[in-house]
Each structure stands twice: as C-alpha cells, then as structure tokens.
Design a protein around this motif. Structure first.
Motif, short mmCIF file in Angstrom:
data_model
loop_
_atom_site.label_atom_id
_atom_site.label_comp_id
_atom_site.label_asym_id
_atom_site.label_seq_id
_atom_site.Cartn_x
_atom_site.Cartn_y
_atom_site.Cartn_z
N TRP A 87 13.09 71.24 22.46
CA TRP A 87 12.29 72.29 22.10
C TRP A 87 12.83 73.46 21.16
N ARG A 121 1.65 70.98 18.99
CA ARG A 121 2.38 71.38 20.19
C ARG A 121 1.66 70.65 21.30
N LEU A 162 4.00 67.75 20.86
CA LEU A 162 5.35 67.98 21.47
C LEU A 162 5.69 68.15 23.05
N ALA A 191 10.18 67.29 7.89
CA ALA A 191 9.53 67.91 9.16
C ALA A 191 8.32 69.03 8.97
N ALA A 205 5.02 69.28 11.11
CA ALA A 205 4.47 70.60 11.92
C ALA A 205 3.27 70.91 11.33
N THR A 213 12.97 72.79 17.43
CA THR A 213 11.64 73.05 16.46
C THR A 213 11.65 74.60 16.02
#
Length: 366
Positions: free
Chosen positions: A66, A91, A94, A81, A85, A69
C-alpha cells in the motif's frame, strides 16, 4: 494465466463477469498479479533476510505494498505505473491485490512513515529493483498501455481474490519454480512453461482425469442394481445445479454422490469433489471409503485428500512435515498431486477431498 487457460476456471471467470472474459482483460489481470508482492521491494522487508539488519525497521510486505502506491511518479516501474494508476476502479483492484493472503488489508493511514528510502550503508537500491520490474512488465506485456481490467464488480473481484490466492500458493513452491537471484528478461517464457506443467502435475487441469467407463451405476458399485435413492440421483440431468437427497442411514447416499460426481465430470461441468460431513471422525471414515471407490472409477485414480487441519493424508499415505517445508510420506512416494494435502489452505484445491462442513466454510469452494 495458466489457471485461466483451463476450461473450468475460464468458465467460472465468465460466469462471475456475466460475459466472456476478453484476452486483453486477462492480460491486465496478469499485470495486477505481477504487482501483488511489490511491497517486498521495501528495505524494511528485505532486511528480514539480511544477516545484519543494520538498524532497518522490519515491515510487512502487504502494508508496504500500500505504501508503495504513494511513491509513484512518472518514472516508477520504468514508466508503466502511470498506465495502471489510470485504470478504472484501481483502488478496488489494489484492495483485492493486497489481500492475497486471504484477508483484507486496510490501507495504512496517511501519517505512517514510508518504508521506501535510500540506504547508505547497505548495497540495496529498491528503486533500481523497481526499474527491473518495470522493464519486465514492458517486455512481457507490450500492450500494457492499451489493456484494461474488466469491470470491478463485487462478484468478479471475489473470484479474482480466490484465483490470486491459489496462484500465489502455486507460484511460491520452489519445487516447481526454483529461485533465480538475477533478473532475466526472458524469464517469462520459463515461468509460463513451468506454470503449465505445475497446473497439470497438481491436478488443477482435467489432464489425466479419465473415468474407466460410462458414468453409470456399474462404474460406482458391483451391486447388481442401485437402491431407490441412488436410482433417483441417476436420473437427474447434468444441467441441474442443485440436487438434495434425503435418505435414512445405510441408503447409499455416498455412492449416490459419487454417481453424481461421475455424471457431472463426464459432462465437463466439474473437475473436483468435496465431501462435507459434520465431524472429523466421520470424515476420517468416509475418506477411506471414497478413496477405495476412486480406485474403481478412474483409470488413473486420484487420491482422496483428508481435509482436516493438522493431519496430512492423501489416499492411504500419511505425510509428516519437515523443517525445510518439504514432506516425508510414509509410502516413500513423491506425487505432485499430494500438494493439496500438505497445507489446510490448499485442501480444496484437491481433485477429491473429504472433510468437515467447517473446513468448507473456512477454505471456500474450488
């Protein structure tokens, strides 16, 4: 990707998504899986393996995932990345990604100190290692800038969580994936070949699972004819999703269930069986019966795994855990399909398992 290359798993993915999973979406999911252990780049995690931690505070890799990120910029992961993203519902993905040990991992509070920093007294550069990972992403998934994961519906994300946890278990086995310390750009081809082989070896593909004959009563028992309750099960078409059989003790419900299993297996609807009974004592007794029945039913019989935590049993063999995470079986055989019997988290990855109702609830369905 090897798991989703199996017809049964792919159909389940399609069912969870409520439409066919596109190949480009599959590759996006593979990119996410590639990142599931990204937190291990943190010096605080790496220090766990150093002979001298040099005063580096030790950190868990899920929390560090976490926190990674929050380090992202335009150059992170060799520039890849930024693409990830911008994916929709990133989210949510993730949250699923960092739950690959089977439990949700809450995103750390904003004030928590970052575990990603430069060390002056240790020859470890986490940013350089991240660069290697980005180079691998670009080499192995050249269409990364254009792919997107499927919609993050609760049903599909739940499926993804289970699939990721299973894949993590398989990929963490050094017997199948020997450790390579140096980065190798072409490792992707090696990993794919090893994954395909391992999925077959441990019984997660239909390869080698062949009945001795047609899924009729004669395949299940040497009795001349089935009993009333058993005969009723034999008439249920394969497409029926839920079948309830209530009968008195001794009516032959176990054989009826095995007949149903053979019918669904022959129709390509399933590839595994789990017997859930109320008590451990009942599971131990039933495991022996089921294992004997499998010898009759299959050309190359799978071993029935006893799904009771703390006990390691596959077929008639009992196993003992050794300090180096390997197993010693009392019949001196090393059969890859016994992989599912070696840990309670893997019980329901067996082709056939017998355990308790509680174990089914805690481990989930295969």
């Amino acid at each position: 990707m090897s798991l989703l290359g199996q017809p049964i798993f792919r159909r389940r993915a399609d069912a969870a998504l409520r439409r066919p999973l596109e190949d480009s979406e599959l590759r996006a999911l593979a990119v996410l899986v590639f990142l599931h252990d990204i937190g291990k780049l943190a010096p605080g995690f790496q220090a766990k393996g150093w002979s001298e931690p040099h005063g580096v505070p030790l950190r868990g890799h899920l929390e560090c995932g976490w926190l990674w990120t929050r380090t992202l910029d335009a150059k992170s992961l060799a520039g890849t990345a930024g693409h990830v993203a911008r994916w929709p519902a990133i989210r949510t993905w993730l949250l699923a990604l960092f739950a690959h040990h089977g439990r949700p991992v809450v995103e750390p509070e904003s004030g928590l100190a970052s575990p990603f920093y430069t060390l002056r007294h240790v020859a470890y550069d986490w940013k350089a290692e991240e660069q290697h990972m980005g180079e691998a992403l670009l080499a192995w998934f050249p269409d990364l800038p254009t792919v997107r994961p499927p919609p993050a519906s609760p049903r599909f994300v739940h499926f993804f969580c289970g699939l990721l946890t299973l894949a993590d278990w398989i990929g963490s086995d050094r017997r199948a994936f020997p450790f390579e310390a140096a980065f190798r750009p072409d490792y992707w081809r090696t990993a794919q070949a090893q994954a395909e082989r391992r999925v077959r070896e441990i019984g997660l593909s239909p390869h080698g699972l062949a009945l001795r004959g047609e899924p009729g009563w004669a395949l299940i028992s040497d009795h001349v004819a089935p009993r009333t309750a058993q005969a009723a099960i034999g008439t249920v078409p394969p497409g029926e999703r839920l079948v309830l059989l209530e009968a008195e003790t001794g009516a032959g419900k176990t054989e009826a269930a095995l007949w149903r299993f053979a019918t669904l297996l022959a129709a390509g609807e399933i590839e595994a069986l789990y017997f859930a009974v109320p008590t451990r004592a009942a599971a131990r007794q039933l495991q022996r019966r089921v294992n004997e029945a499998l010898q009759r039913m299959f050309a190359d019989p799978p071993e029935a795994v006893l799904a009771i935590p703390g006990q390691v049993r596959a077929g008639e063999a009992a196993g003992m855990r050794l300090p180096d995470f390997t197993m010693l079986w009392d019949d001196a055989q090393e059969r890859p399909t016994r992989w599912a019997a070696e840990h309670s988290a893997r019980f329901l990855a067996a082709r056939v398992a017998v355990g308790t109702v509680d174990q089914r609830r805690s481990a989930g369905f295969r």
